[in-house]
Design an enzyme around this catalytic site. Structure first.
Site, PDB file in Angstrom:
ATOM      1  N   CYS A   1       2.655   4.247   0.052  1.00 20.44           N
ATOM      2  CA  CYS A   1       1.972   4.244  -1.251  1.00 20.44           C
ATOM      3  C   CYS A   1       2.626   3.223  -2.181  1.00 20.44           C
ATOM      4  O   CYS A   1       1.949   2.530  -2.941  1.00 20.44           O
ATOM      5  CB  CYS A   1       2.027   5.629  -1.897  1.00 20.44           C
ATOM      6  SG  CYS A   1       1.200   6.916  -0.942  1.00 20.44           S
TER       7      CYS A   1
ATOM      8  N   CYS B   1       5.984   8.689  -1.358  1.00 19.85           N
ATOM      9  CA  CYS B   1       5.335   8.070  -0.197  1.00 19.85           C
ATOM     10  C   CYS B   1       5.657   6.572  -0.128  1.00 19.85           C
ATOM     11  O   CYS B   1       5.241   5.806  -1.001  1.00 19.85           O
ATOM     12  CB  CYS B   1       3.828   8.313  -0.310  1.00 19.85           C
ATOM     13  SG  CYS B   1       2.798   7.294   0.749  1.00 19.85           S
TER      14      CYS B   1
END
Length: 104
Positions: A32, A29
């Site tokens: 993230c 991600c």
């Protein structure tokens, strides 16, 4: 205190006491990865008063499902085992710090 990586089996124990900020994330991600240094900065400021925990949703789908995590990063704030707030997506360090401080 260091940021802790939490598994499904440890989650309830981790959030049971005090203020805990949980980052639901995955290694693939992009956002993230962007929020990781923000959390490190936050940990340096409030790490004595707040536990910051990371839950890899790929490895720990049970906890992510239990808390309705549909997109990542999702940050959830717990106080003495009770969920008190949710933020989705990347947020500035000051905003996260103010959010966490509101529970201390």
């Amino acid at each position: 205190m260091a940021i802790v990586n939490v598994k499904d089996s440890e989650f309830a124990q981790t959030v049971k006491e005090g203020v805990v900020l949980v980052d639901f994330w995955a290694p693939w991600c992009g956002p993230c990865k962007m929020i990781a240094p923000v959390l490190e900065e936050l940990n340096a400021k409030v790490g004595d008063a707040v536990t910051i925990a990371k839950v890899n949703v790929d490895d720990n789908p049970e906890t992510a499902g239990q808390y309705g995590v549909m997109s990542i990063p999702t940050l959830k704030l717990f106080k003495n085992g009770v969920e008190v707030g949710t933020q989705i997506g990347v947020r500035p360090a000051q905003e996260l710090e103010a959010w966490v401080q509101s529970q201390l």
